[in-house]
Design a protein around this motif. Sequence first.
Motif, PDB file in Angstrom:
ATOM      1  N   SER A 125       0.809  -1.214   0.000  1.00 61.44           N
ATOM      2  CA  SER A 125       0.000   0.000   0.000  1.00 61.44           C
ATOM      3  C   SER A 125       0.846   1.268   0.000  1.00 61.44           C
ATOM      4  CB  SER A 125      -0.912   0.029   1.238  1.00 61.44           C
ATOM      5  OG  SER A 125      -1.841  -1.045   1.201  1.00 61.44           O
ATOM      6  N   ALA A 126       0.324   2.276  -0.713  1.00 62.82           N
ATOM      7  CA  ALA A 126       0.877   3.627  -0.665  1.00 62.82           C
ATOM      8  C   ALA A 126      -0.246   4.578  -0.266  1.00 62.82           C
ATOM      9  CB  ALA A 126       1.456   4.026  -2.012  1.00 62.82           C
ATOM     10  N   PHE A 127       0.120   5.605   0.495  1.00 60.04           N
ATOM     11  CA  PHE A 127      -0.858   6.602   0.937  1.00 60.04           C
ATOM     12  C   PHE A 127      -0.487   7.952   0.329  1.00 60.04           C
ATOM     13  CE2 PHE A 127      -0.712   3.272   4.107  1.00 60.04           C
ATOM     14  CZ  PHE A 127      -2.053   3.020   4.370  1.00 60.04           C
ATOM     15  N   ASP A 128      -1.367   8.477  -0.492  1.00 60.12           N
ATOM     16  CA  ASP A 128      -1.170   9.716  -1.244  1.00 60.12           C
ATOM     17  C   ASP A 128       0.000   9.588  -2.221  1.00 60.12           C
ATOM     18  OD1 ASP A 128      -3.372  11.017  -0.266  1.00 60.12           O
ATOM     19  OD2 ASP A 128      -2.316  12.022   1.356  1.00 60.12           O
ATOM     20  N   ILE A 129      -0.007  10.461  -3.230  1.00 61.97           N
ATOM     21  CA  ILE A 129       1.021  10.342  -4.265  1.00 61.97           C
ATOM     22  C   ILE A 129       1.255  11.709  -4.908  1.00 61.97           C
ATOM     23  CG2 ILE A 129      -0.602   9.585  -6.066  1.00 61.97           C
ATOM     24  CD1 ILE A 129       2.024   7.438  -6.426  1.00 61.97           C
ATOM     25  N   GLY A 130       1.864  12.603  -4.130  1.00 60.22           N
ATOM     26  CA  GLY A 130       2.162  13.945  -4.628  1.00 60.22           C
ATOM     27  C   GLY A 130       3.073  13.905  -5.837  1.00 60.22           C
ATOM     28  N   ARG A 131       4.061  13.028  -5.767  1.00 60.65           N
ATOM     29  CA  ARG A 131       4.898  12.705  -6.927  1.00 60.65           C
ATOM     30  C   ARG A 131       5.013  11.194  -6.948  1.00 60.65           C
ATOM     31  NH1 ARG A 131       9.647  17.225  -5.994  1.00 60.65           N
ATOM     32  NH2 ARG A 131       8.222  19.001  -5.989  1.00 60.65           N
ATOM     33  N   GLY A 160      -0.892  14.646  -7.269  1.00 61.28           N
ATOM     34  CA  GLY A 160      -0.283  15.024  -8.546  1.00 61.28           C
ATOM     35  C   GLY A 160       0.428  13.908  -9.291  1.00 61.28           C
ATOM     36  N   GLY A 161       0.926  12.905  -8.567  1.00 63.73           N
ATOM     37  CA  GLY A 161       1.668  11.815  -9.208  1.00 63.73           C
ATOM     38  C   GLY A 161       0.809  10.648  -9.661  1.00 63.73           C
ATOM     39  N   LEU A 162      -0.518  10.781  -9.533  1.00 66.37           N
ATOM     40  CA  LEU A 162      -1.412   9.656  -9.838  1.00 66.37           C
ATOM     41  C   LEU A 162      -1.296   9.152 -11.280  1.00 66.37           C
ATOM     42  CD1 LEU A 162      -3.645   7.673  -9.046  1.00 66.37           C
ATOM     43  CD2 LEU A 162      -5.316   9.493  -9.479  1.00 66.37           C
ATOM     44  N   PRO A 163      -1.364  10.014 -12.299  1.00 63.87           N
ATOM     45  CA  PRO A 163      -1.260   9.496 -13.674  1.00 63.87           C
ATOM     46  C   PRO A 163       0.059   8.765 -13.914  1.00 63.87           C
ATOM     47  CG  PRO A 163      -2.073  11.755 -13.677  1.00 63.87           C
ATOM     48  CD  PRO A 163      -1.608  11.466 -12.288  1.00 63.87           C
ATOM     49  N   MET A 164       1.149   9.300 -13.358  1.00 63.61           N
ATOM     50  CA  MET A 164       2.464   8.684 -13.533  1.00 63.61           C
ATOM     51  C   MET A 164       2.520   7.318 -12.854  1.00 63.61           C
ATOM     52  SD  MET A 164       5.221   9.572 -15.110  1.00 63.61           S
ATOM     53  CE  MET A 164       6.909   9.025 -15.274  1.00 63.61           C
ATOM     54  N   TYR A 165       1.911   7.211 -11.686  1.00 63.35           N
ATOM     55  CA  TYR A 165       1.861   5.943 -10.945  1.00 63.35           C
ATOM     56  C   TYR A 165       1.151   4.872 -11.766  1.00 63.35           C
ATOM     57  CZ  TYR A 165      -0.319   2.680  -7.555  1.00 63.35           C
ATOM     58  OH  TYR A 165      -0.795   1.568  -6.905  1.00 63.35           O
ATOM     59  N   ILE A 166      -0.019   5.219 -12.312  1.00 66.64           N
ATOM     60  CA  ILE A 166      -0.786   4.258 -13.110  1.00 66.64           C
ATOM     61  C   ILE A 166      -0.021   3.895 -14.382  1.00 66.64           C
ATOM     62  CG2 ILE A 166      -2.944   3.859 -14.368  1.00 66.64           C
ATOM     63  CD1 ILE A 166      -4.257   5.891 -12.403  1.00 66.64           C
ATOM     64  N   LYS A 191     -11.961  11.980 -14.971  1.00 67.43           N
ATOM     65  CA  LYS A 191     -11.685  12.954 -16.031  1.00 67.43           C
ATOM     66  C   LYS A 191     -10.189  13.193 -16.175  1.00 67.43           C
ATOM     67  CE  LYS A 191     -15.942  15.578 -15.245  1.00 67.43           C
ATOM     68  NZ  LYS A 191     -16.442  16.818 -14.621  1.00 67.43           N
ATOM     69  N   LEU A 192      -9.498  13.328 -15.035  1.00 65.83           N
ATOM     70  CA  LEU A 192      -8.050  13.567 -15.037  1.00 65.83           C
ATOM     71  C   LEU A 192      -7.305  12.465 -15.786  1.00 65.83           C
ATOM     72  CD1 LEU A 192      -5.487  15.068 -13.809  1.00 65.83           C
ATOM     73  CD2 LEU A 192      -5.671  13.432 -11.934  1.00 65.83           C
ATOM     74  N   ILE A 193      -7.633  11.226 -15.479  1.00 66.87           N
ATOM     75  CA  ILE A 193      -6.943  10.100 -16.118  1.00 66.87           C
ATOM     76  C   ILE A 193      -7.343  10.002 -17.589  1.00 66.87           C
ATOM     77  CG2 ILE A 193      -6.551   7.609 -16.062  1.00 66.87           C
ATOM     78  CD1 ILE A 193      -5.302   9.263 -13.717  1.00 66.87           C
ATOM     79  N   SER A 194      -8.588  10.304 -17.888  1.00 67.98           N
ATOM     80  CA  SER A 194      -9.058  10.284 -19.279  1.00 67.98           C
ATOM     81  C   SER A 194      -8.289  11.296 -20.128  1.00 67.98           C
ATOM     82  CB  SER A 194     -10.560  10.581 -19.318  1.00 67.98           C
ATOM     83  OG  SER A 194     -11.018  10.635 -20.646  1.00 67.98           O
ATOM     84  N   ILE A 195      -8.056  12.482 -19.579  1.00 70.91           N
ATOM     85  CA  ILE A 195      -7.299  13.523 -20.293  1.00 70.91           C
ATOM     86  C   ILE A 195      -5.870  13.044 -20.572  1.00 70.91           C
ATOM     87  CG2 ILE A 195      -6.224  15.805 -20.000  1.00 70.91           C
ATOM     88  CD1 ILE A 195      -8.880  16.595 -18.526  1.00 70.91           C
ATOM     89  N   ALA A 246      -1.559  11.363 -24.086  1.00 70.55           N
ATOM     90  CA  ALA A 246      -0.398  10.476 -24.278  1.00 70.55           C
ATOM     91  C   ALA A 246      -0.675   9.328 -25.232  1.00 70.55           C
ATOM     92  CB  ALA A 246       0.056   9.927 -22.924  1.00 70.55           C
ATOM     93  N   ARG A 247      -1.957   9.130 -25.569  1.00 72.66           N
ATOM     94  CA  ARG A 247      -2.371   8.018 -26.430  1.00 72.66           C
ATOM     95  C   ARG A 247      -1.876   6.684 -25.898  1.00 72.66           C
ATOM     96  NH1 ARG A 247      -1.343  10.827 -32.390  1.00 72.66           N
ATOM     97  NH2 ARG A 247      -2.619  12.681 -31.964  1.00 72.66           N
ATOM     98  N   VAL A 248      -2.136   6.493 -24.604  1.00 75.36           N
ATOM     99  CA  VAL A 248      -1.768   5.236 -23.949  1.00 75.36           C
ATOM    100  C   VAL A 248      -2.957   4.738 -23.136  1.00 75.36           C
ATOM    101  CG1 VAL A 248       0.705   5.750 -23.765  1.00 75.36           C
ATOM    102  CG2 VAL A 248      -0.857   6.465 -21.920  1.00 75.36           C
ATOM    103  N   GLU A 249      -2.928   3.457 -22.809  1.00 75.67           N
ATOM    104  CA  GLU A 249      -3.937   2.892 -21.915  1.00 75.67           C
ATOM    105  C   GLU A 249      -3.486   3.124 -20.474  1.00 75.67           C
ATOM    106  OE1 GLU A 249      -7.027   1.515 -22.081  1.00 75.67           O
ATOM    107  OE2 GLU A 249      -6.906   2.350 -24.091  1.00 75.67           O
TER     108      GLU A 249
END
Length: 306
Positions: A55-61, A83-89, A114-118, A123-126
């Motif tokens: 587990s990780a708690f919050d993800i600023g970067r 802020g680091g959520l898209p990068m984490y995924i 919406k954030l992840i959809s953008i 980036a044209r990635v899944e």
Amino acid sequence: KAADSGFLNWIVREEEYRKARAEVIRKGVDLQGYTVEGTSIGGHETCIVVPELKSAFDIGRCLSRAVSQNFLFITHAHLDHIGGLPMYIGTRSLYSLKPPTVFVPPCIKEDVEKLISIHKTMARVELNFELVALDVGETYEMRNDLVVRPFRTHHVIPSQGYVIYSVRKKLRKQFAHLKGKQIEKLKKSGVEITNTVMCPEVAFTGDTTSEFFADPHSADALRAKILITEATFLDENVSIEHAREHGHTHLFEIMEHAQWIRNQAVVLTHFSSRYSVEDIQKAVVQLQSKVSAKVFSLKEGFKSVH
């Protein structure tokens, strides 16, 4: 004798220096069977990792240590915590790791989608992940012996903390005198011979005022083996009123609420960047004098005066 005294003072100073350097280098703390590590600097970034719980708690970067964690718990939507959520995924996908499970307060679920959809479009990635909107008081089974429940916290925007519980079956008292074969026979006949026992293991508050300490609904967070909580401000240079106005906790308030802390260990995080490693260490000593819990701090990213 004066020379001896000078030599001893030098040894003491050298020892203090080595201890301070070791604290700077050390990445986390090992306690109660768990490792708590990561970075948490007020207004800059927070990401706490507990590898034993995956587990990780919050993800600023997106800390590299966070990428291998299957579960991510978001407390609120400020950028230094999400802020680091898209990068984490995306990084998990890059490494062919299974899509993570991300927990958020229900009120931000649509915006996170919406954030992840953008990001997917740009980036044209899944970017595959399971998004769970988990409300205060609800329970989610992480695995058959582990569940999580959010609890209410008090920040300047909607926020919540999380308690992770271990779950085990305990033989009911009325059957304690029976032998193995007798218990097995009852079990086969359909008699419920056990109770489910939930033990709070790790609690994480994220950003919050000290109100949660006095809230009866926070009882499990305050009796978990480990409480990871914020202490943004540490000294009289910043008032308690200032901390409250900005949705944060002052160390002095934690000391005032010490009677409610039943945890075996407390990990302080989210210090203002104005503080040094030595300021933080001093704060730990102050709180340690007020509570029976062992007090630790995460100082990664903070500078030493040495």
